[in-house]
Scaffold this motif. Structure first.
Motif, PDB file in Angstrom:
ATOM      1  N   PRO A  44       0.816  -1.224   0.000  1.00 24.57           N
ATOM      2  CA  PRO A  44       0.000   0.000   0.000  1.00 24.57           C
ATOM      3  C   PRO A  44       0.850   1.275   0.000  1.00 24.57           C
ATOM      4  CG  PRO A  44      -0.935  -1.609   1.489  1.00 24.57           C
ATOM      5  CD  PRO A  44       0.378  -2.187   1.021  1.00 24.57           C
ATOM      6  N   GLU A  45       2.015   1.224   0.621  1.00 26.61           N
ATOM      7  CA  GLU A  45       2.867   2.420   0.648  1.00 26.61           C
ATOM      8  C   GLU A  45       3.501   2.740  -0.697  1.00 26.61           C
ATOM      9  OE1 GLU A  45       2.943  -0.201   2.731  1.00 26.61           O
ATOM     10  OE2 GLU A  45       5.017  -0.707   3.318  1.00 26.61           O
ATOM     11  N   ASP A  46       3.311   1.881  -1.693  1.00 29.56           N
ATOM     12  CA  ASP A  46       3.761   2.175  -3.055  1.00 29.56           C
ATOM     13  C   ASP A  46       2.761   3.070  -3.791  1.00 29.56           C
ATOM     14  OD1 ASP A  46       4.938  -1.213  -3.348  1.00 29.56           O
ATOM     15  OD2 ASP A  46       6.111   0.585  -2.898  1.00 29.56           O
ATOM     16  N   THR A  47       1.620   3.319  -3.175  1.00 25.99           N
ATOM     17  CA  THR A  47       0.602   4.169  -3.808  1.00 25.99           C
ATOM     18  C   THR A  47       1.127   5.584  -4.015  1.00 25.99           C
ATOM     19  OG1 THR A  47      -1.246   2.904  -2.882  1.00 25.99           O
ATOM     20  CG2 THR A  47      -1.687   5.192  -3.490  1.00 25.99           C
ATOM     21  N   ALA A  48       1.063   6.049  -5.260  1.00 23.90           N
ATOM     22  CA  ALA A  48       1.590   7.374  -5.616  1.00 23.90           C
ATOM     23  C   ALA A  48       1.338   7.614  -7.093  1.00 23.90           C
ATOM     24  CB  ALA A  48       3.087   7.457  -5.328  1.00 23.90           C
ATOM     25  N   VAL A  49       1.608   8.837  -7.519  1.00 25.17           N
ATOM     26  CA  VAL A  49       1.719   9.126  -8.947  1.00 25.17           C
ATOM     27  C   VAL A  49       3.177   8.874  -9.329  1.00 25.17           C
ATOM     28  CG1 VAL A  49       1.524  10.852 -10.766  1.00 25.17           C
ATOM     29  CG2 VAL A  49      -0.131  10.827  -8.884  1.00 25.17           C
ATOM     30  N   TYR A  50       3.370   8.086 -10.364  1.00 30.14           N
ATOM     31  CA  TYR A  50       4.706   7.727 -10.815  1.00 30.14           C
ATOM     32  C   TYR A  50       5.061   8.527 -12.069  1.00 30.14           C
ATOM     33  CZ  TYR A  50       5.080   3.890  -7.524  1.00 30.14           C
ATOM     34  OH  TYR A  50       5.178   3.149  -6.377  1.00 30.14           O
ATOM     35  N   TYR A  51       6.285   9.051 -12.070  1.00 24.59           N
ATOM     36  CA  TYR A  51       6.767   9.875 -13.172  1.00 24.59           C
ATOM     37  C   TYR A  51       8.068   9.297 -13.726  1.00 24.59           C
ATOM     38  CZ  TYR A  51       3.759  13.486 -11.100  1.00 24.59           C
ATOM     39  OH  TYR A  51       2.694  14.197 -10.589  1.00 24.59           O
ATOM     40  N   CYS A  52       8.200   9.304 -15.047  1.00 32.41           N
ATOM     41  CA  CYS A  52       9.503   9.010 -15.623  1.00 32.41           C
ATOM     42  C   CYS A  52      10.186  10.330 -15.961  1.00 32.41           C
ATOM     43  CB  CYS A  52       9.389   8.119 -16.853  1.00 32.41           C
ATOM     44  SG  CYS A  52       8.512   8.809 -18.265  1.00 32.41           S
ATOM     45  N   ALA A  53      11.507  10.284 -16.018  1.00 32.40           N
ATOM     46  CA  ALA A  53      12.284  11.497 -16.240  1.00 32.40           C
ATOM     47  C   ALA A  53      13.556  11.156 -17.007  1.00 32.40           C
ATOM     48  CB  ALA A  53      12.632  12.152 -14.901  1.00 32.40           C
ATOM     49  N   ALA A  54      14.098  12.152 -17.698  1.00 43.41           N
ATOM     50  CA  ALA A  54      15.296  11.957 -18.513  1.00 43.41           C
ATOM     51  C   ALA A  54      16.316  13.047 -18.234  1.00 43.41           C
ATOM     52  CB  ALA A  54      14.925  11.971 -19.997  1.00 43.41           C
ATOM     53  N   ARG A  55      17.587  12.657 -18.272  1.00 38.25           N
ATOM     54  CA  ARG A  55      18.661  13.638 -18.117  1.00 38.25           C
ATOM     55  C   ARG A  55      19.803  13.287 -19.054  1.00 38.25           C
ATOM     56  NH1 ARG A  55      22.869  12.579 -13.849  1.00 38.25           N
ATOM     57  NH2 ARG A  55      22.831  14.836 -13.540  1.00 38.25           N
ATOM     58  N   ARG A  56      20.441  14.339 -19.576  1.00 42.70           N
ATOM     59  CA  ARG A  56      21.567  14.162 -20.507  1.00 42.70           C
ATOM     60  C   ARG A  56      22.841  14.008 -19.687  1.00 42.70           C
ATOM     61  NH1 ARG A  56      22.417  14.522 -25.637  1.00 42.70           N
ATOM     62  NH2 ARG A  56      20.747  14.925 -27.110  1.00 42.70           N
ATOM     63  N   SER A  57      23.060  12.806 -19.225  1.00 45.63           N
ATOM     64  CA  SER A  57      24.245  12.524 -18.427  1.00 45.63           C
ATOM     65  C   SER A  57      24.476  11.024 -18.441  1.00 45.63           C
ATOM     66  CB  SER A  57      24.040  12.995 -16.989  1.00 45.63           C
ATOM     67  OG  SER A  57      25.104  12.579 -16.156  1.00 45.63           O
ATOM     68  N   ILE A  58      25.713  10.628 -18.141  1.00 49.64           N
ATOM     69  CA  ILE A  58      26.009   9.197 -18.063  1.00 49.64           C
ATOM     70  C   ILE A  58      25.690   8.643 -16.676  1.00 49.64           C
ATOM     71  CG2 ILE A  58      27.798   9.344 -19.824  1.00 49.64           C
ATOM     72  CD1 ILE A  58      29.862   9.220 -17.573  1.00 49.64           C
ATOM     73  N   ARG A  59      25.351   9.550 -15.739  1.00 54.14           N
ATOM     74  CA  ARG A  59      25.144   9.121 -14.353  1.00 54.14           C
ATOM     75  C   ARG A  59      23.683   9.208 -13.948  1.00 54.14           C
ATOM     76  NH1 ARG A  59      30.117  11.686 -14.178  1.00 54.14           N
ATOM     77  NH2 ARG A  59      31.800  10.425 -13.319  1.00 54.14           N
ATOM     78  N   ILE A  60      23.251   8.273 -13.151  1.00 54.22           N
ATOM     79  CA  ILE A  60      21.916   8.298 -12.574  1.00 54.22           C
ATOM     80  C   ILE A  60      21.897   9.312 -11.434  1.00 54.22           C
ATOM     81  CG2 ILE A  60      20.180   6.940 -11.332  1.00 54.22           C
ATOM     82  CD1 ILE A  60      21.453   4.430 -12.702  1.00 54.22           C
ATOM     83  N   ALA A  61      20.886  10.141 -11.397  1.00 52.88           N
ATOM     84  CA  ALA A  61      20.734  11.115 -10.321  1.00 52.88           C
ATOM     85  C   ALA A  61      19.490  10.794  -9.510  1.00 52.88           C
ATOM     86  CB  ALA A  61      20.637  12.524 -10.887  1.00 52.88           C
ATOM     87  N   THR A  62      19.505  11.156  -8.236  1.00 56.21           N
ATOM     88  CA  THR A  62      18.380  10.855  -7.357  1.00 56.21           C
ATOM     89  C   THR A  62      17.560  12.096  -7.012  1.00 56.21           C
ATOM     90  OG1 THR A  62      19.730  11.123  -5.367  1.00 56.21           O
ATOM     91  CG2 THR A  62      19.630   8.921  -6.336  1.00 56.21           C
ATOM     92  N   ILE A  63      17.974  13.250  -7.507  1.00 61.09           N
ATOM     93  CA  ILE A  63      17.301  14.513  -7.190  1.00 61.09           C
ATOM     94  C   ILE A  63      16.469  14.940  -8.388  1.00 61.09           C
ATOM     95  CG2 ILE A  63      17.645  16.934  -6.589  1.00 61.09           C
ATOM     96  CD1 ILE A  63      20.318  16.086  -5.345  1.00 61.09           C
ATOM     97  N   PRO A  64      15.187  15.261  -8.196  1.00 60.67           N
ATOM     98  CA  PRO A  64      14.322  15.626  -9.327  1.00 60.67           C
ATOM     99  C   PRO A  64      14.863  16.775 -10.175  1.00 60.67           C
ATOM    100  CG  PRO A  64      12.984  15.220  -7.383  1.00 60.67           C
ATOM    101  CD  PRO A  64      14.404  15.168  -6.932  1.00 60.67           C
ATOM    102  N   SER A  65      15.481  17.764  -9.554  1.00 61.68           N
ATOM    103  CA  SER A  65      15.945  18.930 -10.307  1.00 61.68           C
ATOM    104  C   SER A  65      17.101  18.602 -11.253  1.00 61.68           C
ATOM    105  CB  SER A  65      16.364  20.056  -9.354  1.00 61.68           C
ATOM    106  OG  SER A  65      17.390  19.619  -8.488  1.00 61.68           O
ATOM    107  N   ASP A  66      17.668  17.430 -11.136  1.00 57.46           N
ATOM    108  CA  ASP A  66      18.747  17.019 -12.048  1.00 57.46           C
ATOM    109  C   ASP A  66      18.222  16.454 -13.364  1.00 57.46           C
ATOM    110  OD1 ASP A  66      21.071  15.849  -9.484  1.00 57.46           O
ATOM    111  OD2 ASP A  66      20.812  17.808 -10.430  1.00 57.46           O
TER     112      ASP A  66
END
Length: 124
Positions: free
Chosen positions: A88-110
Motif C-alpha cells: 500500500p505504501e507504493d501508492t503514488a503518482v509515478y513519473y519518468c524522467a530523462a537527463r543528458r548525463s552518463i550518471r543516474i541522479a536521485t534529485i528531481p531537479s537534475d
C-alpha cells in the motif's frame, strides 16, 4: 529535449504486480539516462530508481530494492518499471524522467524532461 509519456498505472492488490512504461519521442533516447520518481499526496517527489543510457547499470531506492526492476529498449525508445510484491505504501503518482548525463541522479531537479505521471494505487 526528449518528450516523455508514461502509462500503465492502475489499481492493484497488495502483493500484486504492475508494469509501467515510459515512451520517448523527439530526441535521441539512447543518449539519456532515465529515472522513475513517485509522489504521494502531500509528499515530496521521491526517487524510485534509474538506468543508464546503455541499460548496463541500474540503481534503486532502498524502499523498492528487490521488488522493482527498471529496463529500457533503446530501439523502441521505451523504459519500463516492473513492480512486484507491491505494498500500500507504493501508492503514488509515478513519473519518468530523462537527463543528458552518463550518471543516474536521485534529485528531481537534475532531470530536464518529465512524463505527465500515472497513478498507481495499491489496496490492502
Amino acid at each position: 529535449q526528449v518528450q516523455l509519456v508514461d502509462s500503465g498505472g492502475g489499481l492493484v492488490q497488495a502483493g500484486g504486480s504492475l508494469r509501467l512504461s515510459c515512451a520517448a519521442s523527439g530526441g535521441t533516447f539512447s543518449s539519456y539516462t532515465m529515472g522513475w520518481f513517485r509522489q504521494a499526496p502531500g509528499k515530496e517527489r521521491l526517487f524510485v530508481g534509474g538506468i543508464t543510457w546503455s541499460g548496463d547499470s541500474t540503481y534503486y531506492a532502498d524502499s523498492v530494492k528487490g521488488r522493482f526492476t527498471i529496463a529500457r529498449d533503446n530501439g523502441q525508445k521505451t523504459m519500463y518499471l516492473q513492480m512486484n510484491s507491491m505494498k500500500p505504501e507504493d501508492t503514488a503518482v509515478y513519473y519518468c524522467a530523462a537527463r543528458r548525463s552518463i550518471r543516474i541522479a536521485t534529485i528531481p531537479s537534475d532531470y530536464g524532461s518529465w512524463g505527465q505521471g500515472t497513478q498507481v494505487t495499491v489496496s490492502s
